[in-house]
Design a protein around this motif. Sequence first.
Motif, short mmCIF file in Angstrom:
data_model
loop_
_atom_site.label_atom_id
_atom_site.label_comp_id
_atom_site.label_asym_id
_atom_site.label_seq_id
_atom_site.Cartn_x
_atom_site.Cartn_y
_atom_site.Cartn_z
N UNK A 125 0.65 8.79 5.88
CA UNK A 125 -0.35 7.74 5.65
C UNK A 125 -1.61 8.31 5.00
N UNK A 126 -1.89 9.57 5.25
CA UNK A 126 -3.02 10.23 4.56
C UNK A 126 -2.87 11.72 4.69
N UNK B 270 4.79 10.78 -2.66
CA UNK B 270 3.34 10.89 -2.42
C UNK B 270 2.73 12.05 -3.21
N UNK C 133 -5.47 8.46 0.90
CA UNK C 133 -4.86 7.50 1.81
C UNK C 133 -3.79 6.75 1.05
N UNK C 134 -2.59 6.74 1.61
CA UNK C 134 -1.46 6.06 0.97
C UNK C 134 -1.33 4.69 1.62
N UNK C 135 -1.53 3.64 0.84
CA UNK C 135 -1.66 2.30 1.40
C UNK C 135 -0.35 1.53 1.44
N UNK C 136 0.51 1.81 0.48
CA UNK C 136 1.78 1.07 0.36
C UNK C 136 2.77 1.96 -0.37
N UNK D 275 -0.98 -3.77 -7.67
CA UNK D 275 -1.26 -3.63 -6.24
C UNK D 275 -1.78 -2.22 -5.97
N UNK D 276 -2.87 -2.12 -5.23
CA UNK D 276 -3.38 -0.78 -4.95
C UNK D 276 -2.47 -0.07 -3.95
N UNK D 277 -2.07 1.16 -4.27
CA UNK D 277 -1.19 1.91 -3.37
C UNK D 277 -1.83 3.17 -2.81
N UNK E 89 -5.82 5.54 -2.30
CA UNK E 89 -7.28 5.70 -2.39
C UNK E 89 -7.57 7.18 -2.22
#
Lengths: 150, 150, 150, 150
Positions: free
Chosen positions: C86-87, D58, D91-94, D130-132, D134
């Motif tokens: 997730x991060x 990722x 940060x991985x959002x999706x 879509x933002x994935x 940050x």
Amino acid sequence: MNEAAQDRAAEKRVRESFGRQSIMTTIGASVHSVRRGEVEIVLPFADHILQQHGFIHAGAVATIADSACGYAALSVMPADAAVLTTEFKINLLSPARGERLRAVGRVVRAGKKLVITMGEVFADEGGASKQVALITATMMVVDTGTGLQN
Amino acid sequence: MNEAAQDRAAEKRVRESFGRQSIMTTIGASVHSVRRGEVEIVLPFADHILQQHGFIHAGAVATIADSACGYAALSVMPADAAVLTTEFKINLLSPARGERLRAVGRVVRAGKKLVITMGEVFADEGGASKQVALITATMMVVDTGTGLQN
Amino acid sequence: MNEAAQDRAAEKRVRESFGRQSIMTTIGASVHSVRRGEVEIVLPFADHILQQHGFIHAGAVATIADSACGYAALSVMPADAAVLTTEFKINLLSPARGERLRAVGRVVRAGKKLVITMGEVFADEGGASKQVALITATMMVVDTGTGLQN
Amino acid sequence: MNEAAQDRAAEKRVRESFGRQSIMTTIGASVHSVRRGEVEIVLPFADHILQQHGFIHAGAVATIADSACGYAALSVMPADAAVLTTEFKINLLSPARGERLRAVGRVVRAGKKLVITMGEVFADEGGASKQVALITATMMVVDTGTGLQN
């Protein structure tokens, strides 16, 4: 509830929870504004929260930045869920001086298990405003059970 | 200076700087030990530094974790250089409760411009110790000029 | 299962999942070793994974560091659970050059919803080893359902 | 130089440096646009950069996110200075799926020693975006000496 009622409920919930955080009274921070998904916290400059050069300590900057992010997340939660910070990262851009700091936290993505947030901290002085920190934070959603609140 | 003298000089410098951070008096933190490259800071549990569930606030955890890392970096600096935190990231592993918190900061890599550090925060209770946080932090080296200190 | 059998099962699971990550074949990375809670991934220096100065690109360093952390987390999961990053945060300590990189990921705290990990990346050259990166990463536990695997 | 000429010089410099990063050819990334202080990098979906569930890994997301931030920083540097990533957090959002990823990096604060940046990664599919991810990243300014370039 309509939107205005939801905003009021979110604000009430955030202010009540914030009021139970004794550290906020200790450092002198207060909730400035609450909208669903965005919370602003203010910290006036004060002699008892400084580092060795007379600026506001990075720990105090982080405290209000994390809090603004956490309450932004809480403001979009259903009534039976609360949030806990699982991690945050803060970049300190400039010395934190001025009349007061303002931390603005915002929800970037609200998932079922995690809420990703970001925030900015500004130093206000003489009508001008300068960004002094940038934070990203992950909040974990926790089930509070019936009748419990964050 | 021999090694023992360098250690004493580092400890003196860290303790003097820490003594000028008013926020540490405010939250109740103190320097436990200083070796060159490793600093330990202690924060007893107290009613005025809590979050809404009665645990020590993440902001206070971050304050002592950042401070332990920053002073670990300062402890390896020459006399005419000081350090500033430019960023840190903290993972909160467990609620911060117990008799006291202990933050241990260590230098991972000391460069000319940046010092990379990491640290752990433990909650001590009844003789047992549990890790509650993990931090990595970057310190920027700043020239203090002749006669100035951090 | 006894401990040795659990280790073998964890290793099998990690190697099978890793084998399905096409990016690892693309950059040339492989699993060096798996113990429950600790995974080591190796990336030989190669001309097609560099940045503009001829060092291994920070993105490739991050790729194997994240992967070592993710598989360390997977190695302690029950058979019906998998993990997602997730991060993560990575500090780059030195240019990534040498004969090969080695990323070692470790579990710091395995919770029901999140697994906190950390890792180090080393550059090996001529029998010597130098740390070039430090990572902390949060893995989210996901239920794979019966019969599915990570 | 006037503003348009400075923009062209920045774009030329970014594209030349990017062209020397072999990893970008390997994964299939390219520079989409360059303005001083903002760089956009594109990565089409491809079978050789995936993780085990068929999403873009990722590590590849981080590679283009870091690169967009680094080149945003380079785009505001004088000709005799370059930048190196010293740390980033993502940060991985999706899940990163879709036709292509787009990483947009921006300068938040350009100092003499450090440039603080942030960026967003979007997944584009069928006209929607879509933002994935940050990212926040710190770039260290390095003097390249006369005649050298990043």
